[in-house]
Design a protein around this motif. Structure first.
Motif, short mmCIF file in Angstrom:
data_model
loop_
_atom_site.label_atom_id
_atom_site.label_comp_id
_atom_site.label_asym_id
_atom_site.label_seq_id
_atom_site.Cartn_x
_atom_site.Cartn_y
_atom_site.Cartn_z
N TYR A 344 40.28 15.89 37.14
CA TYR A 344 41.02 14.86 38.10
C TYR A 344 40.58 13.37 37.43
O TYR A 344 39.66 13.23 36.84
N PRO A 345 41.56 12.65 37.90
CA PRO A 345 41.28 11.17 37.65
C PRO A 345 39.97 10.56 38.22
O PRO A 345 39.78 11.11 39.40
N TYR A 346 39.18 9.62 37.86
CA TYR A 346 38.07 8.89 38.64
C TYR A 346 37.11 9.91 38.69
O TYR A 346 35.92 9.21 38.74
N ALA A 347 36.94 11.27 38.73
CA ALA A 347 35.90 11.99 39.02
C ALA A 347 35.46 13.27 38.31
O ALA A 347 34.69 14.25 38.52
N GLY A 348 36.49 13.35 37.03
CA GLY A 348 36.38 14.48 36.35
C GLY A 348 36.61 16.08 37.14
O GLY A 348 37.68 16.13 37.92
N PHE A 349 35.52 16.46 37.28
CA PHE A 349 35.59 17.99 38.00
C PHE A 349 35.08 17.78 39.25
O PHE A 349 34.93 18.97 39.89
N ALA A 350 34.59 16.89 39.79
CA ALA A 350 33.85 16.43 40.99
C ALA A 350 34.60 16.24 42.26
O ALA A 350 34.77 15.24 42.65
N MET A 351 35.50 17.22 42.40
CA MET A 351 36.39 17.19 43.59
C MET A 351 36.10 18.29 44.71
O MET A 351 35.70 19.37 44.14
N PRO A 352 36.18 18.05 46.04
CA PRO A 352 35.64 18.94 46.91
C PRO A 352 36.91 20.06 47.15
O PRO A 352 37.85 20.07 46.56
N GLU A 353 36.49 21.18 47.96
CA GLU A 353 37.51 22.45 48.02
C GLU A 353 38.77 22.15 48.35
O GLU A 353 39.81 22.61 47.83
N ARG A 354 38.82 21.21 49.38
CA ARG A 354 40.31 20.94 49.91
C ARG A 354 41.11 20.40 48.84
O ARG A 354 42.27 20.58 48.78
N VAL A 355 40.70 19.48 48.02
CA VAL A 355 41.65 19.12 46.59
C VAL A 355 41.78 19.95 45.73
O VAL A 355 43.01 20.22 45.22
N MET A 356 40.84 20.64 45.42
CA MET A 356 41.20 22.02 44.83
C MET A 356 42.31 23.05 45.22
O MET A 356 42.92 23.52 44.35
N ARG A 357 42.10 23.22 46.62
CA ARG A 357 43.05 24.09 47.10
C ARG A 357 44.76 23.42 47.05
O ARG A 357 45.53 24.33 47.04
N ARG A 358 44.50 22.34 46.96
CA ARG A 358 45.83 21.41 47.09
C ARG A 358 46.59 21.86 45.78
O ARG A 358 47.80 21.99 45.81
N ASP A 359 45.88 22.08 44.63
CA ASP A 359 46.37 22.29 43.34
C ASP A 359 47.12 23.69 43.31
O ASP A 359 48.46 23.85 43.00
N ALA A 360 46.79 24.61 44.23
CA ALA A 360 47.30 25.91 44.28
C ALA A 360 48.68 25.85 45.07
O ALA A 360 49.65 26.57 44.75
N GLU A 361 48.59 25.04 46.03
CA GLU A 361 49.66 24.76 46.83
C GLU A 361 50.90 24.40 46.13
O GLU A 361 52.00 24.64 46.17
N ILE A 362 50.48 23.17 45.31
CA ILE A 362 51.45 22.48 44.56
C ILE A 362 52.08 23.50 43.49
O ILE A 362 53.51 23.74 43.40
N LEU A 363 51.32 24.37 42.89
CA LEU A 363 51.81 25.47 41.95
C LEU A 363 52.73 26.29 42.65
O LEU A 363 53.81 26.83 42.25
N ARG A 364 52.34 26.85 43.74
CA ARG A 364 53.10 27.89 44.45
C ARG A 364 54.29 27.34 45.19
O ARG A 364 55.36 28.05 45.31
N LYS A 365 54.08 26.40 46.05
CA LYS A 365 54.92 25.98 47.20
C LYS A 365 55.93 24.88 46.51
O LYS A 365 57.00 24.88 46.76
N GLU A 366 55.25 23.90 45.54
CA GLU A 366 56.39 23.07 45.08
C GLU A 366 56.93 23.52 43.67
O GLU A 366 58.08 23.31 43.38
N PHE A 367 56.16 23.92 42.72
CA PHE A 367 56.69 24.28 41.48
C PHE A 367 57.14 25.84 41.45
O PHE A 367 57.64 26.31 40.29
#
Length: 801
Positions: A344-367
């Motif tokens: 991720y920008p600004y933080a590298g790998f250091a994002m919390p669980e909510r942000v990580m889960r959002r990627d799965a939602e983008i892939l499945r629901k938006e893409f």
């Protein structure tokens, strides 16, 4: 930019007060009837007593690595929360030197007296890239490897009251997968900023406990379907009396099946016990459209009293790669996916669980992807949990990128394969293990060993590893031939090779930044500020790849490269590599229009033009003669101004194997009057969608939107806030400029650049808002665009109970 912008500050709070305030957040400890055997149920994972250590840290910057074996003094360290990155990062132009050091972290935690009779384990979920912990001055074994958890038993090292955990984090280039090459960070295709980027906690368990439970569905498609249970029981002493082991499969509170066994613990160490859950009846299978999950609850008891319990989730599904394609629960399914980096920008790998889960939602629901490849390392379990829940199938692979190191390096790769499978084999979303380092040469003995480990730990899934040679080397032996296919078709456009004979075949990568115009090199920079013609090619190339792969029933499908931009030195501009159909901020680019359109019409009609409706200096003639519109409608009607322009039908001649082929329109025009464009979509002669676009920049607006309206005030939780320039109807305005300044009030901090200059990001970007520790209240974020004015959003923060 202020230093340490991604570190939560507690102001002038003293060290002692900070430690005391952190202790308030610890879980309550209750007493049980049997000393050393009390348990507390948790929603996920082992039923246990836990001291979370996410809010309790102090960060001291660089420390002397030569003195690390003696520990270090944490006076002067600053309070931080996890996840945490050691470097001060912007969204682009990262400097590897900014994290090439050993860094000091400390945590002063309070241990309740009630835990002293239990076994205590210190767990790290992920440290980049090496960790050297000390407990009360005693050094623990250093661990190297940034993507998988590791733990230590600290039962005899801690005492009631305050304890001190010091951790030296070695973020230097190291001889550990995927690193190790003498060429340094430029040798691999992604950057790895250091830090403690996942959770840390202390777990209290009884003298004998359930260390692991593997629940393997078998014979899923037959009436004899069952779940085979393998329990690993860890004991620190011999027990005189037998124990009772009970396993239940549950849907919420309803017990579907159960099994019991009486066991004896003959001495300290590990004991493996097998049971079978049968008579499952008409259970619902896990599928991409109906991802049914069941709880597996395992309980150890003695003389009728519960000692320890463990909970995991399982989904019953049959996933098979065969010579005639991929089959999920007996039906052929074309794999339609994208690769994902966790950077991720600004933080590298250091994002919390909510942000990580959002990627799965983008892939499945938006893409609309049905599969994701975790490139090129195991990713956080929160992301995998979301994949389980959303029906997003997963390829997970061990860390690696086009390199195999020495004997010590190989030992770590073997360890990583083992740890990856043990951690994640209960996730039904995972349908294949990547047991090879990405695109590496064929090391017969090494990969024979990793395959054997995979089969011994989980024989229910195939193994593979991406290849860049379209042939099987001598000694090659994988369950699936997965190929990274980048080549020009002799007739022009994206080339897709025929499958290798005699083995199931899958494309693990395609498209990327390969230049299909010249037929060589990875020079296509699909940045949002690139020429419009370049941006438009990305969606067309992805559509061609999936269409041509689907032409051959032996091709299981395509996991294209890739979902999101990421930081890299390879074929990048200003440190950002641009093959993503979304940018680093996870905002869709034109390249995503193809994926966004492949939504089942039953879920709603969509219209996504692969162009900007704009007549500015960089596109004075508008979208052009062959402008693509991606939609799942049967027919499109185009209106320019008040006049009907054209009737369009999907191009099934050039894209015969796509469920929803693109439409093409002649939209080359002067546009001096700055007309509006309206696209109406029809399904079976019923108007089901309509979008309108303005070409007049004088009516443009500045938008500000948060993914979440409520956060937990634990110092770790965060949400993305997108800001962009749009036309009057909300469509992106290309090449928008201006500076954006932010002002924040309330219990939160901003993670991002302030001010942000929109020109290089093409008019759209994001920051993240992170809560302060032990906080509640209202966050108000104001964003002021230098031309279009200000917008304000509100985010509610509530305390974690």
């Amino acid at each position: 930019m202020e230093p340490n912008k991604n570190i939560v500050s507690t102001g002038d709070l003293s060290r002692r007060k900070f430690i005391q305030s952190c202790a308030i957040g610890m879980v309550a400890i209750g007493s049980g009837s049997l000393p050393g055997f009390t348990t507390q149920n948790s929603e996920r994972g082992p039923a246990r007593k836990v001291i979370p250590l996410d809010q309790h840290w102090f960060f001291g910057g660089k420390i002397d690595p030569s003195a690390l074996d003696k520990g270090f003094d944490d006076k002067g360290f600053s309070p931080v929360t996890l996840p945490h990155c050691v470097a001060n990062l912007s969204w682009q132009e990262w400097s590897v030197d900014s994290w090439q050091a050993v860094w000091g972290y400390s945590n002063h935690f309070l241990l309740p007296k009630e835990l002293l009779g239990m076994r205590l384990f210190l767990h790290f979920d992920g440290v980049m890239v090496g960790a050297c912990p000390f407990i009360n001055g005693r050094q623990l074994t250093p661990h190297y490897g940034g993507y998988l958890p590791f733990s230590y038993e600290i039962t005899d090292m801690v005492h009631e009251g305050e304890n001190i955990l010091l951790t030296g984090v070695d973020s230097r280039w190291s001889n550990v997968p995927p690193e190790g090459s003498p060429e340094g960070a430029k040798r691999i295709d992604f950057l790895e900023p250091g830090g403690i980027h996942r959770k840390v906690w202390i777990e209290a368990v009884p003298k004998v406990f359930l260390r692991d439970v593997f629940a393997k569905p078998v014979n899923v498609l037959s009436p004899q379907r069952a779940v085979e249970i393998r329990c690993s029981i860890d004991a620190s002493q011999r027990l005189e009396k037998p124990l009772r082991l009970r396993v239940e499969m549950k849907e919420k509170e309803r017990v579907i099946s159960q099994a019991e066994k009486t066991i004896s613990i003959e001495g300290p160490g590990m004991t493996e016990i097998n049971l079978t859950l049968a008579d499952l009846g008409n259970v619902t299978l896990w599928d991409i459209d109906h991802p049914q999950l069941y709880d597996i609850e395992t309980t150890l008891s003695a003389e009728g009293s519960s000692l320890h319990s463990h909970r995991t989730r399982v989904g019953l599904r049959d996933a098979r790669f065969q010579l005639d394609g991929f089959f999920l629960n007996g039906r052929r399914l074309q794999i339609f996916g994208l690769n994902r980096h966790e950077i991720y920008p600004y933080a590298g790998f250091a994002m919390p669980e909510r942000v990580m889960r959002r990627d799965a939602e983008i892939l499945r629901k938006e893409f609309n992807c049905n599969m994701v490849r975790c490139s090129h390392y195991p990713q956080t379990e929160a992301f995998l949990d979301a994949c389980d829940e959303l029906g997003l199938m997963v390829w997970e692979e061990a860390p690696g990128w086009n390199y195999i190191g020495d004997a010590a390096w190989k030992e770590l790769l073997v360890r990583d394969v083992r740890d990856m499978i043990v951690r994640d084999r209960n996730h039904p979303s995972i349908i294949i293990w990547g047991t090879r380092a990405n695109e590496s040469r064929n090391d017969v003995e090494l990969y024979k060993e990793t395959r054997a480990i995979a089969r011994s730990l989980d024989d229910s899934r195939p193994s593979s590893g991406s290849m860049i040679r379209h042939a099987t080397d001598e000694g090659w032996d994988e369950d699936v031939f997965s190929f990274d296919d980048y080549h020009l078709d002799p007739n022009g456009g994206v080339g897709i090779y025929d499958p290798v004979e005699g083995v199931p075949y899958l494309l693990s990568e395609a498209v990327g930044q390969f230049n299909y115009v010249t037929g060589k090199g990875f020079t296509s920079l699909y940045r949002r500020d690139a020429a419009v013609e370049t941006q438009q090619l990305q969606a067309i190339n992805h559509a061609q790849a999936h269409d041509k792969a689907a032409a051959n029933p032996r091709n299981c499908g395509v996991i294209a490269w890739c979902a999101f931009e990421y930081s890299s030195f390879h074929n990048s501009l200003k440190g950002i590599k641009n093959p993503g159909v979304a940018d680093v901020f996870r905002i869709p680019k034109l390249g995503a229009s193809f994926y966004q359109s492949q939504q089942d019409i039953k879920k709603g009609a969509v219209i996504h033009p692969n162009f900007y409706w704009d007549f500015g200096a960089r596109c004075p003639s508008g979208p052009g003669k062959n402008a693509a519109i991606f939609s799942n409608c049967d027919r499109l009607e185009l209106f320019i101004g008040d006049n009907h322009h054209s009737t369009l039908y999907p191009d099934r001649k050039k894209y015969p194997h796509l469920q929803y082929p693109p439409f093409f329109a002649d939209l080359e025009m002067a546009g001096s009057e700055l007309p509006e464009l309206r696209i109406d979509g029809y399904s079976k002669d019923e108007k089901t969608a309509s979008r309108t676009f303005s070409s007049n920049p004088r009516s443009d607006q500045f938008l500000l939107l948060a993914d979440d309206g409520e956060l937990m005030g634990d110092g770790s939780d965060a949400t993305r806030v997108v800001f962009r320039v749009a036309d009057k109807y909300g469509a992106p305005r290309p090449f928008a400029e201006g500076d954006v300044r932010f002002h924040i009030q309330g219990p939160g901090i901003m993670v991002g650049d302030n001010p942000f200059h929109l020109k290089e990001s093409g008019g759209a970007a994001a920051i993240w808002i992170r809560t302060k520790p032990n906080s509640s209240g209202i966050i108000r974020l104001q964003a002021i665009h230098s031309i279009l004015g200000a917008k304000t959003i509100r985010i509610d923060v509530r305390k974690r109970r």
